[in-house]
Design a protein around this motif. Sequence first.
Motif, PDB file in Angstrom:
ATOM      1  N   VAL A  69     -17.248 -89.363  -5.903  1.00  0.00           N
ATOM      2  CA  VAL A  69     -18.203 -89.906  -4.920  1.00  0.00           C
ATOM      3  C   VAL A  69     -19.513 -89.146  -5.083  1.00  0.00           C
ATOM      4  CG1 VAL A  69     -18.684 -90.268  -2.459  1.00  0.00           C
ATOM      5  CG2 VAL A  69     -16.323 -90.331  -3.282  1.00  0.00           C
ATOM      6  N   MET A  70     -20.610 -89.898  -5.175  1.00  0.00           N
ATOM      7  CA  MET A  70     -21.897 -89.213  -5.297  1.00  0.00           C
ATOM      8  C   MET A  70     -22.992 -89.954  -4.554  1.00  0.00           C
ATOM      9  SD  MET A  70     -22.343 -89.957  -9.325  1.00  0.00           S
ATOM     10  CE  MET A  70     -23.863 -89.091  -9.553  1.00  0.00           C
ATOM     11  N   PRO A  71     -23.981 -89.222  -4.065  1.00  0.00           N
ATOM     12  CA  PRO A  71     -25.054 -89.877  -3.324  1.00  0.00           C
ATOM     13  C   PRO A  71     -25.988 -90.630  -4.270  1.00  0.00           C
ATOM     14  CG  PRO A  71     -25.448 -87.514  -3.450  1.00  0.00           C
ATOM     15  CD  PRO A  71     -24.162 -87.764  -4.160  1.00  0.00           C
ATOM     16  N   SER A  72     -26.504 -91.765  -3.786  1.00  0.00           N
ATOM     17  CA  SER A  72     -27.472 -92.499  -4.612  1.00  0.00           C
ATOM     18  C   SER A  72     -28.828 -92.604  -3.936  1.00  0.00           C
ATOM     19  CB  SER A  72     -26.936 -93.887  -4.962  1.00  0.00           C
ATOM     20  OG  SER A  72     -26.674 -94.600  -3.789  1.00  0.00           O
ATOM     21  N   GLY A 121     -26.991 -79.310  -0.441  1.00  0.00           N
ATOM     22  CA  GLY A 121     -26.923 -79.661  -1.857  1.00  0.00           C
ATOM     23  C   GLY A 121     -26.360 -78.463  -2.608  1.00  0.00           C
ATOM     24  N   ALA A 122     -25.059 -78.519  -2.902  1.00  0.00           N
ATOM     25  CA  ALA A 122     -24.414 -77.451  -3.687  1.00  0.00           C
ATOM     26  C   ALA A 122     -23.991 -78.093  -4.992  1.00  0.00           C
ATOM     27  CB  ALA A 122     -23.221 -76.885  -2.925  1.00  0.00           C
ATOM     28  N   ASP A 123     -24.917 -78.861  -5.558  1.00  0.00           N
ATOM     29  CA  ASP A 123     -24.569 -79.719  -6.686  1.00  0.00           C
ATOM     30  C   ASP A 123     -25.046 -79.153  -8.021  1.00  0.00           C
ATOM     31  OD1 ASP A 123     -27.053 -80.221  -5.613  1.00  0.00           O
ATOM     32  OD2 ASP A 123     -26.970 -82.384  -5.768  1.00  0.00           O
ATOM     33  N   GLY A 124     -25.028 -77.838  -8.127  1.00  0.00           N
ATOM     34  CA  GLY A 124     -25.174 -77.184  -9.429  1.00  0.00           C
ATOM     35  C   GLY A 124     -26.588 -77.185  -9.985  1.00  0.00           C
ATOM     36  N   ALA A 125     -26.699 -76.656 -11.208  1.00  0.00           N
ATOM     37  CA  ALA A 125     -28.012 -76.377 -11.798  1.00  0.00           C
ATOM     38  C   ALA A 125     -28.887 -77.621 -11.961  1.00  0.00           C
ATOM     39  CB  ALA A 125     -27.808 -75.692 -13.142  1.00  0.00           C
ATOM     40  N   HIS A 126     -28.262 -78.807 -12.183  1.00  0.00           N
ATOM     41  CA  HIS A 126     -29.072 -80.012 -12.355  1.00  0.00           C
ATOM     42  C   HIS A 126     -29.341 -80.703 -11.014  1.00  0.00           C
ATOM     43  CE1 HIS A 126     -28.816 -79.876 -16.676  1.00  0.00           C
ATOM     44  NE2 HIS A 126     -27.504 -79.966 -16.690  1.00  0.00           N
ATOM     45  N   SER A 127     -29.017 -80.073  -9.923  1.00  0.00           N
ATOM     46  CA  SER A 127     -29.022 -80.614  -8.549  1.00  0.00           C
ATOM     47  C   SER A 127     -29.807 -81.920  -8.289  1.00  0.00           C
ATOM     48  CB  SER A 127     -29.557 -79.539  -7.599  1.00  0.00           C
ATOM     49  OG  SER A 127     -29.586 -80.031  -6.282  1.00  0.00           O
ATOM     50  N   TRP A 128     -29.047 -82.969  -8.003  1.00  0.00           N
ATOM     51  CA  TRP A 128     -29.637 -84.249  -7.597  1.00  0.00           C
ATOM     52  C   TRP A 128     -30.349 -84.067  -6.270  1.00  0.00           C
ATOM     53  CZ3 TRP A 128     -28.872 -87.187  -3.186  1.00  0.00           C
ATOM     54  CH2 TRP A 128     -29.309 -88.503  -3.227  1.00  0.00           C
ATOM     55  N   THR A 129     -29.739 -83.316  -5.354  1.00  0.00           N
ATOM     56  CA  THR A 129     -30.323 -83.112  -4.022  1.00  0.00           C
ATOM     57  C   THR A 129     -31.694 -82.449  -4.145  1.00  0.00           C
ATOM     58  OG1 THR A 129     -28.069 -82.728  -3.265  1.00  0.00           O
ATOM     59  CG2 THR A 129     -29.812 -82.200  -1.708  1.00  0.00           C
ATOM     60  N   ARG A 130     -31.763 -81.438  -4.997  1.00  0.00           N
ATOM     61  CA  ARG A 130     -33.040 -80.724  -5.183  1.00  0.00           C
ATOM     62  C   ARG A 130     -34.130 -81.681  -5.652  1.00  0.00           C
ATOM     63  NH1 ARG A 130     -31.820 -77.104  -9.333  1.00  0.00           N
ATOM     64  NH2 ARG A 130     -32.748 -78.550 -10.820  1.00  0.00           N
ATOM     65  N   ASN A 131     -33.772 -82.542  -6.587  1.00  0.00           N
ATOM     66  CA  ASN A 131     -34.771 -83.493  -7.075  1.00  0.00           C
ATOM     67  C   ASN A 131     -35.202 -84.459  -5.980  1.00  0.00           C
ATOM     68  OD1 ASN A 131     -34.674 -82.349  -9.561  1.00  0.00           O
ATOM     69  ND2 ASN A 131     -33.073 -83.723 -10.331  1.00  0.00           N
ATOM     70  N   GLN A 132     -34.261 -84.913  -5.160  1.00  0.00           N
ATOM     71  CA  GLN A 132     -34.592 -85.875  -4.100  1.00  0.00           C
ATOM     72  C   GLN A 132     -35.549 -85.282  -3.081  1.00  0.00           C
ATOM     73  OE1 GLN A 132     -33.500 -89.202  -4.044  1.00  0.00           O
ATOM     74  NE2 GLN A 132     -32.983 -88.494  -6.100  1.00  0.00           N
ATOM     75  N   ILE A 133     -35.363 -84.000  -2.747  1.00  0.00           N
ATOM     76  CA  ILE A 133     -36.231 -83.428  -1.709  1.00  0.00           C
ATOM     77  C   ILE A 133     -37.478 -82.776  -2.320  1.00  0.00           C
ATOM     78  CG2 ILE A 133     -34.422 -83.143   0.036  1.00  0.00           C
ATOM     79  CD1 ILE A 133     -34.093 -80.262  -0.757  1.00  0.00           C
ATOM     80  N   GLY A 134     -37.621 -82.953  -3.624  1.00  0.00           N
ATOM     81  CA  GLY A 134     -38.877 -82.545  -4.273  1.00  0.00           C
ATOM     82  C   GLY A 134     -39.047 -81.042  -4.433  1.00  0.00           C
ATOM     83  N   LEU A 135     -37.952 -80.286  -4.415  1.00  0.00           N
ATOM     84  CA  LEU A 135     -38.085 -78.844  -4.629  1.00  0.00           C
ATOM     85  C   LEU A 135     -37.891 -78.524  -6.106  1.00  0.00           C
ATOM     86  CD1 LEU A 135     -36.246 -77.390  -1.492  1.00  0.00           C
ATOM     87  CD2 LEU A 135     -38.665 -77.900  -1.801  1.00  0.00           C
ATOM     88  N   LYS A 136     -38.452 -77.424  -6.510  1.00  0.00           N
ATOM     89  CA  LYS A 136     -38.430 -77.086  -7.941  1.00  0.00           C
ATOM     90  C   LYS A 136     -37.823 -75.698  -8.166  1.00  0.00           C
ATOM     91  CE  LYS A 136     -41.635 -80.166  -9.810  1.00  0.00           C
ATOM     92  NZ  LYS A 136     -41.088 -81.148  -8.925  1.00  0.00           N
ATOM     93  N   LEU A 137     -37.346 -75.481  -9.386  1.00  0.00           N
ATOM     94  CA  LEU A 137     -36.958 -74.135  -9.804  1.00  0.00           C
ATOM     95  C   LEU A 137     -38.101 -73.577 -10.635  1.00  0.00           C
ATOM     96  CD1 LEU A 137     -33.268 -74.501 -11.072  1.00  0.00           C
ATOM     97  CD2 LEU A 137     -34.061 -73.761  -8.834  1.00  0.00           C
ATOM     98  N   GLU A 138     -38.446 -72.333 -10.380  1.00  0.00           N
ATOM     99  CA  GLU A 138     -39.523 -71.690 -11.154  1.00  0.00           C
ATOM    100  C   GLU A 138     -38.951 -70.571 -11.996  1.00  0.00           C
ATOM    101  OE1 GLU A 138     -42.138 -70.261  -8.129  1.00  0.00           O
ATOM    102  OE2 GLU A 138     -43.444 -72.011  -8.298  1.00  0.00           O
ATOM    103  N   GLY A 139     -39.480 -70.385 -13.187  1.00  0.00           N
ATOM    104  CA  GLY A 139     -39.010 -69.291 -14.029  1.00  0.00           C
ATOM    105  C   GLY A 139     -39.058 -69.717 -15.472  1.00  0.00           C
ATOM    106  N   ASP A 140     -38.387 -68.950 -16.334  1.00  0.00           N
ATOM    107  CA  ASP A 140     -38.452 -69.344 -17.733  1.00  0.00           C
ATOM    108  C   ASP A 140     -37.099 -69.294 -18.425  1.00  0.00           C
ATOM    109  OD1 ASP A 140     -40.341 -66.452 -17.719  1.00  0.00           O
ATOM    110  OD2 ASP A 140     -38.221 -66.474 -18.260  1.00  0.00           O
ATOM    111  N   SER A 141     -37.072 -69.964 -19.567  1.00  0.00           N
ATOM    112  CA  SER A 141     -35.873 -69.976 -20.379  1.00  0.00           C
ATOM    113  C   SER A 141     -36.156 -69.098 -21.595  1.00  0.00           C
ATOM    114  CB  SER A 141     -35.622 -71.420 -20.807  1.00  0.00           C
ATOM    115  OG  SER A 141     -34.847 -71.464 -21.947  1.00  0.00           O
ATOM    116  N   THR A 142     -35.251 -68.212 -21.909  1.00  0.00           N
ATOM    117  CA  THR A 142     -35.474 -67.367 -23.081  1.00  0.00           C
ATOM    118  C   THR A 142     -34.795 -68.022 -24.282  1.00  0.00           C
ATOM    119  OG1 THR A 142     -33.457 -66.145 -22.873  1.00  0.00           O
ATOM    120  CG2 THR A 142     -35.322 -65.331 -21.607  1.00  0.00           C
TER     121      THR A 142
END
Length: 686
Positions: free
Chosen positions: A136-139, A222-243
């Motif tokens: 089950v997942m939110p749409s 939203g405890a939906d992991g690193a690709h978080s759908w919830t985070r994208n829906q509410i327009g929040l971002k992760l900041e930082g860098d990938s090495t």
Amino acid sequence: MSVIPESNVDVLIVGAGPAGLMMATWMAKCGINARIVDKRGTKIFNGQADGLQCRTLEILDSLGFGHRAWREANHMLEICLWNPDENGIIKRSDRIPDTIPGISRFQQVVLHQGRIERFFLDSIAEASEIRVERGVMPSSLKIDESVVEDDAAYPITVTLRHLTEEEATPKQNSTSANGQSVQDGLFRSNLAKDDTQDLLDASKINAKAHSEEVIHAKYMIGADGAHSWTRNQIGLKLEGDSTDYIWGVLDIVPITDFPDIRMRCAIHSADCGSIMVIPRENKLVRLYIQLTTTQKNGDNSGRADRSKINPQMILESAQRILAPYKITYRKLDWWTAYQIGQRVGTSFSVHERVFLAGDAVHTHSPKAGQGMNVSMQDSFNLGWKIASVVKGHAHRSILKTYQSERRRIAQDLIAFDHKFSRLFSGRPAKDVMDAEGISMEEFKAAFEKGNMFASGIAVNYGASAIVAKEGSSAEQGDGTDVSVANAKHRVISDQSFCSGITVGMRIPSHKVLSQADARPWHLHEVLPSNGRWRVIVFAGNTNEDRQREKLWKLSEVFSAPDSFLNLYTPKGARYDEVFEVLLIHNAPRQSVTVLDFPEVFRPYDEFDGWDYNKIFVDEVSYHEGFGNIYGALGIPQDGAIVIVRPDQYVSYVGSMEKPAAVNSFFAGFMKEQHASDEAQTNGTKP
Ligand code: FAD
């Protein structure tokens, strides 16, 4: 046309990984109407996170299943550091304790994430009707901003889509090792593309799985992991860098002549990279290996090309690093690969209605063993707060402390991981002139210092309505306003009272004896996670007139009609529904009985009689030694009052002579339930 069903729920949790399951456990323990959904058809069965810090074990213990993890896990007691010698051959250079001795009654252990998830699922089922709804997942997600401050409103509307079993089962690369087919973790790794949108698209065209429902929720996590759908829906971002560091993980039963294979080892080779060895349960060993030969993808995503990574090439890297020792295996349990990226969310919630927890708001390398721990601790911090707001016990203002408390931890974690990754992934310095190499002394010092952070015990929450210490909201670092609801209620702790207790940190645990039956208990065992606040009165030697007098005065204040107990406990609720008042004295146990203490510490229930479980003594036990809690916590003979939050963090420390400070502290954020002049204890007493 079919009608889409609609329903209300107080709390909707998206994602049933460690963060989501911790939240569901709080909801179950606190009796909250909650639902938890996950797009996957099953929990994970092997691989992924495995390290449990001692604070996490304390938390699991407070939830009633720490003993299961403690018993099944592999205990890690020593870390061996291996570095190249003057000839470039690896040799053991140091041994250090894995957990700093004495900081907790638990030490760091390893047990795979699938078992931890199992314990959560059992605990949730035992305490409630809540079940993980899989496939089950939110749409869609909408928030009605006009009612977000209305306690009774359901401002969140979510459409849920039900998937078929096939859609909910992640596709696995089939790897075979010695004739067995082996699960890999690539589908969850950050080297894999997120499949959320693919699943939603597939479910729309699949006739069997197009069923939808609409949920109106008061709160959503939203405890939906690193690709978080919830985070994208509410327009929040992760900041930082990938090495560019790319790591492979192998869970194997090793066949090797390397002598420290059952120790946790950090091994730096001269030129072939580094390995972290993590001895696991059932003879398994996890190898975290830096891959030096992996090609980057040509798609500009910055991700490594995972088709080039397989168990054989990870093993070959391990063999190069460990040479001249030999290593191979016949049993491969799981494997994966990932690229280190360190990011933290700009914000952890919108309107204190939709919250993010776990990997959804912070990602970092796994080898410091932090991800699962910090993820669970996020929702451990948030769960009781949401429960007390939903129950109408506390004002919504306390929800702001989630971000002020946990974002700082995530930032510290990223800083720690950044430093640790650089030191771990870098080439060892050949000599003092080798500026590009990593100094192994620096690595050891960072490892030892990092041990305290990594244990989870060092967490120290800043000043807020629920942490009464010097400091202002400006010190929260992110501008979050966590000041008290009403400045007239501002209470500041007197830290000088108890040198061994730090306001904002979890209360340390030491043994005390039950006054009623002489049984020894660790203090944490009498502070289970059930949503209750604890007011602990350390009364000193109550045979002394001065202490006895103070105790009786204090009990009058606590029992008065306008006390926190009477104002904020719902009418008709059990006397300790919201607050437990505990007493720990150090008069000789045999010189007093429970009935010598004021009733507020042994409340009376007309069905159960006196409550014998709230009075304790600091004395030598018959069989388990002396906890010496007064000595360990630096409690003065004058006594002290300590307020402990439902998550075991200390809110307030002060004098026994100022019991009214407890009323003022709770007035800052609790909701008055009734203005009754009835005492909390009633019925016909013997
Ligand atoms: P997750 O565990 O990712 O759980 C998220 C859940 O949400 C999943 O069940 C997923 O199916 C579900 N979901 C996702 N999107 C949706 C959606 N749209 N709708 C519904 N459900 C959704 N951590 C450690 O502490 N120690 C370690 O040793 C360690 N090793 C690791 C090794 C590897 C290879 C990896 C990949 C990770 C490792 N970690 C480790 C990290 C750890 O696994 C994570 O930090 C932890 O699982 C995070 O928990 P979470 O609940 O936030 O997210």
